[in-house]
Design a protein around this motif. Structure first.
Motif, PDB file in Angstrom:
ATOM      1  N   UNK A   1      22.785  10.448  -4.997  1.00  0.00           N
ATOM      2  CA  UNK A   1      22.692  10.015  -7.099  1.00  0.00           C
ATOM      3  C   UNK A   1      21.738   9.216  -7.422  1.00  0.00           C
ATOM      4  N   UNK A   2      20.710   9.973  -7.485  1.00  0.00           N
ATOM      5  CA  UNK A   2      19.400   9.607  -7.849  1.00  0.00           C
ATOM      6  C   UNK A   2      19.629   8.916  -9.698  1.00  0.00           C
ATOM      7  N   UNK A   3      20.144   9.257 -10.190  1.00  0.00           N
ATOM      8  CA  UNK A   3      20.726   8.721 -11.711  1.00  0.00           C
ATOM      9  C   UNK A   3      21.688   7.196 -11.983  1.00  0.00           C
ATOM     10  N   UNK A   4      21.964   7.132 -10.271  1.00  0.00           N
ATOM     11  CA  UNK A   4      22.894   5.847 -10.841  1.00  0.00           C
ATOM     12  C   UNK A   4      22.152   4.740  -9.835  1.00  0.00           C
ATOM     13  N   UNK A   5      22.346   3.081 -10.366  1.00  0.00           N
ATOM     14  CA  UNK A   5      22.391   2.397  -9.895  1.00  0.00           C
ATOM     15  C   UNK A   5      21.048   2.378  -8.752  1.00  0.00           C
ATOM     16  N   UNK A   6      20.449   1.935  -8.624  1.00  0.00           N
ATOM     17  CA  UNK A   6      19.471   2.333  -7.213  1.00  0.00           C
ATOM     18  C   UNK A   6      19.757   1.071  -6.554  1.00  0.00           C
ATOM     19  N   UNK A   7      20.222   0.323  -6.218  1.00  0.00           N
ATOM     20  CA  UNK A   7      20.931  -0.853  -5.735  1.00  0.00           C
ATOM     21  C   UNK A   7      21.828   0.010  -4.862  1.00  0.00           C
ATOM     22  N   UNK A   8      22.751   0.341  -5.303  1.00  0.00           N
ATOM     23  CA  UNK A   8      23.871   1.702  -5.166  1.00  0.00           C
ATOM     24  C   UNK A   8      23.492   2.858  -4.416  1.00  0.00           C
ATOM     25  N   UNK A   9      21.904   3.034  -3.757  1.00  0.00           N
ATOM     26  CA  UNK A   9      21.730   3.832  -3.132  1.00  0.00           C
ATOM     27  C   UNK A   9      22.077   3.966  -1.862  1.00  0.00           C
ATOM     28  N   UNK A  10      22.622   4.867  -1.023  1.00  0.00           N
ATOM     29  CA  UNK A  10      23.252   5.522   0.150  1.00  0.00           C
ATOM     30  C   UNK A  10      22.279   6.509   0.639  1.00  0.00           C
ATOM     31  N   UNK A  11      20.849   6.130   1.034  1.00  0.00           N
ATOM     32  CA  UNK A  11      20.062   7.994   1.613  1.00  0.00           C
ATOM     33  C   UNK A  11      20.415   8.156   2.614  1.00  0.00           C
TER      34      UNK A  11
ATOM     35  N   UNK B   1       0.935  -1.240  -0.209  1.00  0.00           N
ATOM     36  CA  UNK B   1       0.039  -0.510  -0.468  1.00  0.00           C
ATOM     37  C   UNK B   1       0.883   1.223   0.438  1.00  0.00           C
ATOM     38  N   UNK B   2       0.475   2.375   0.242  1.00  0.00           N
ATOM     39  CA  UNK B   2       1.088   3.811   0.225  1.00  0.00           C
ATOM     40  C   UNK B   2       0.365   4.377  -1.129  1.00  0.00           C
ATOM     41  N   UNK B   3       1.349   3.621  -2.306  1.00  0.00           N
ATOM     42  CA  UNK B   3       1.211   3.833  -3.637  1.00  0.00           C
ATOM     43  C   UNK B   3       2.003   5.247  -4.261  1.00  0.00           C
ATOM     44  N   UNK B   4       2.615   5.508  -4.116  1.00  0.00           N
ATOM     45  CA  UNK B   4       3.244   7.103  -4.346  1.00  0.00           C
ATOM     46  C   UNK B   4       4.594   7.041  -5.417  1.00  0.00           C
ATOM     47  N   UNK B   5       4.143   7.935  -6.262  1.00  0.00           N
ATOM     48  CA  UNK B   5       5.478   7.785  -7.547  1.00  0.00           C
ATOM     49  C   UNK B   5       5.933   8.568  -8.219  1.00  0.00           C
ATOM     50  N   UNK B   6       7.237   9.246  -8.983  1.00  0.00           N
ATOM     51  CA  UNK B   6       7.389  10.169  -9.088  1.00  0.00           C
ATOM     52  C   UNK B   6       8.844  10.100  -9.977  1.00  0.00           C
ATOM     53  N   UNK B   7       9.080  10.590 -10.665  1.00  0.00           N
ATOM     54  CA  UNK B   7       9.770  10.128 -12.471  1.00  0.00           C
ATOM     55  C   UNK B   7      11.491  10.208 -11.783  1.00  0.00           C
ATOM     56  N   UNK B   8      12.256   9.357 -12.033  1.00  0.00           N
ATOM     57  CA  UNK B   8      13.372   9.578 -12.367  1.00  0.00           C
ATOM     58  C   UNK B   8      14.232  10.255 -13.241  1.00  0.00           C
ATOM     59  N   UNK B   9      15.954  10.644 -12.589  1.00  0.00           N
ATOM     60  CA  UNK B   9      16.328  10.515 -13.914  1.00  0.00           C
ATOM     61  C   UNK B   9      16.179   9.814 -15.293  1.00  0.00           C
ATOM     62  N   UNK B  10      17.200  10.208 -16.275  1.00  0.00           N
ATOM     63  CA  UNK B  10      16.637   9.296 -17.299  1.00  0.00           C
ATOM     64  C   UNK B  10      15.533   8.709 -17.905  1.00  0.00           C
ATOM     65  N   UNK B  11      14.442   9.093 -17.162  1.00  0.00           N
ATOM     66  CA  UNK B  11      12.848   8.092 -18.082  1.00  0.00           C
ATOM     67  C   UNK B  11      12.358   7.025 -16.967  1.00  0.00           C
ATOM     68  N   UNK B  12      12.769   7.334 -15.831  1.00  0.00           N
ATOM     69  CA  UNK B  12      11.618   6.111 -15.162  1.00  0.00           C
ATOM     70  C   UNK B  12      11.210   6.298 -14.280  1.00  0.00           C
ATOM     71  N   UNK B  13      10.171   5.869 -14.219  1.00  0.00           N
ATOM     72  CA  UNK B  13       8.837   5.929 -12.963  1.00  0.00           C
ATOM     73  C   UNK B  13       9.334   5.488 -11.695  1.00  0.00           C
ATOM     74  N   UNK B  14      10.084   6.206 -10.578  1.00  0.00           N
ATOM     75  CA  UNK B  14       9.439   4.775  -9.482  1.00  0.00           C
ATOM     76  C   UNK B  14       8.755   4.986  -8.643  1.00  0.00           C
ATOM     77  N   UNK B  15       7.993   3.723  -7.676  1.00  0.00           N
ATOM     78  CA  UNK B  15       6.753   3.534  -6.861  1.00  0.00           C
ATOM     79  C   UNK B  15       7.419   3.690  -6.102  1.00  0.00           C
ATOM     80  N   UNK B  16       6.978   4.033  -4.667  1.00  0.00           N
ATOM     81  CA  UNK B  16       7.063   3.750  -3.477  1.00  0.00           C
ATOM     82  C   UNK B  16       5.493   3.205  -2.169  1.00  0.00           C
ATOM     83  N   UNK B  17       6.390   2.059  -1.874  1.00  0.00           N
ATOM     84  CA  UNK B  17       5.489   1.218  -1.065  1.00  0.00           C
ATOM     85  C   UNK B  17       5.408   1.205   0.857  1.00  0.00           C
ATOM     86  N   UNK B  18       4.333   1.441   1.014  1.00  0.00           N
ATOM     87  CA  UNK B  18       4.694   1.010   2.457  1.00  0.00           C
ATOM     88  C   UNK B  18       4.803  -0.042   3.216  1.00  0.00           C
TER      89      UNK B  18
END
Length: 413
Positions: free
Chosen positions: A188-198, A50-67
């Protein structure tokens, strides 16, 4: 698994409830979108959230966020035993053309360490070094709220996530309690998302005043995020981009209230730089935030539509107090005045007096068709066993809301 289900239902109940009257007549004005439903109808791995937020990412992808999310298997419409519930996950796919739904096979998911239900963990966990609310405990977690890209001139864009910090409780009636808001920034949101370190930052103004004694209003920040450079007009209009952070002020014995703060996009994590909308301006005190609308649920969306010379803003939320409809309001400014909440969709097979309920309605303008808003929502069950086993519920559902069914905004002289 029963304890996970009970907690999941309790969390959904908190997000859905509030005290309000119902609109007079049910309505079905929006159009169900089965292709978008199918994008999140999964048989393995991510199988509901649930939650189901979305936002565009650099490079043309859509990111979805879930709780809260189920990880496991679905067979013949049933979630199988051995599934695991984690508190937040992500998904992404390429930006579709003109609001078309993506191929389900092209949607990928991300959560914490582990690739199956046995080892799956949440994508992000609270940083124990951060302060939280005065009622916190070590067994807390994050629900994901909204996220957006922050422009940075010639520098790289940053991605900001808003996080609602929650903990189990033996004394609160629903079995959990809110212990504050936080935000996380990915540099670095344009990088591989598995490397993100928020990087995480606490938001002290989740609890106005000092220690938030029992019974005092609490603000969940980040229900909607809007980057805007020229929102307010005047003899000296602003041109530097700012982030408008919408929140839900929860009053223990009253209606939820819509409030908003603003901050320069390069100072989002500096909460002392936030300013809160008041009756006639802005204040550095969160308790001065004026109520822009009442009877909103904790999750909602605020969207600016293309409307020629006169901007039109749309507020989408679920009908409060276990209502069965998706509601819309409009205004000529994001600060209101807002129209009366008007139902635009009757969620099928939901009855507040029976076991199913709906919540988490919000719009996704970046992936909507021209002349419409794509709106997501969730259906859940008061029956713990059904919630964890019935794969037809507890996953994103979508409808398209034509602009023509939206209510008229109030006249502002």
């Amino acid at each position: 698994m029963r304890s996970y289900s009970r907690l999941l239902i309790s969390c959904a109940v908190l997000l859905a409830i509030n005290v309000t009257g119902r609109a007079e007549e049910p309505i079905t004005a929006a159009i169900p979108d089965r292709a978008w439903d199918a994008a999140f109808d999964r048989a393995d791995g991510w199988i509901g959230g649930d939650a189901i937020y979305s936002t565009p990412l650099p490079g043309g992808d859509v990111l979805w966020l879930f709780a809260d999310t189920y990880i496991g298997e679905v067979r013949e419409g049933r979630r199988q035993s051995g599934l695991r519930m984690v508190n937040n996950t992500l998904a992404r796919h390429r930006m579709p053309a003109a609001g078309a739904a993506p191929d389900p096979a092209a949607v990928t998911f991300l959560w914490g360490a582990g690739t199956d239900g046995e080892d799956a963990k949440a994508w992000i966990h609270p940083d124990r070094k951060l302060p939280a609310g005065p009622r916190t405990g070590r067994g807390d977690w994050y629900w994901l709220a909204d996220a957006t890209l922050l422009p940075a001139g010639a520098a790289q864009e940053r991605l900001v996530f808003f996080l609602w910090r929650t903990a189990r409780s033996l004394t609160d009636g629903l079995g959990f309690k809110s212990v504050g808001s936080a935000l996380a920034i990915v540099d670095n949101p344009a990088a591989d998302w598995t490397t993100w370190q928020p990087r995480q930052f606490a938001i002290p103004d989740a609890f106005p005043a000092t220690a938030n004694p029992s019974g005092e209003a609490e603000i969940l920040w980040g229900s909607e995020l809007i980057v805007d450079s020229q929102t307010e007009q005047g003899p000296q209009p602003r041109h530097e981009p700012e982030l408008y952070v919408f929140g839900c002020r929860q009053r223990p014995k009253g209606a939820n209230e819509l409030v908003v703060a603003r901050v320069a996009v390069d100072k989002v994590e500096e909460c002392t730089q936030w300013r809160f909308r008041t009756v006639d301006g802005w204040s550095d005190q969160s308790q001065a935030a004026v109520t822009l609308a009442t009877y909103v649920t904790t999750e909602f969306s605020v969207t600016r539509l293309p409307a020629g010379e006169h901007p039109l803003w749309v507020l989408i939320h679920t009908e409060a107090w276990f209502g069965t409809r998706i509601m819309a309001r409009t205004a000529r400014s994001m600060f209101g005045p807002w129209s009366k909440a008007t139902p635009v969709y009757q969620v099928p097979d939901v009855d507040g007096q029976k076991k199913h309920f709906t919540y988490a309605a919000k719009a996704h303008p970046e992936i909507s068709r021209p002349g419409e808003l794509l709106v997501s929502y969730v259906v859940n069950s008061f029956d713990f066993g059904e919630s964890s086993s019935n794969a037809a519920i507890y996953r994103p559902r979508f409808v398209r809301v034509p602009y023509g069914v939206l209510p008229e905004p109030p006249n502002v002289k």
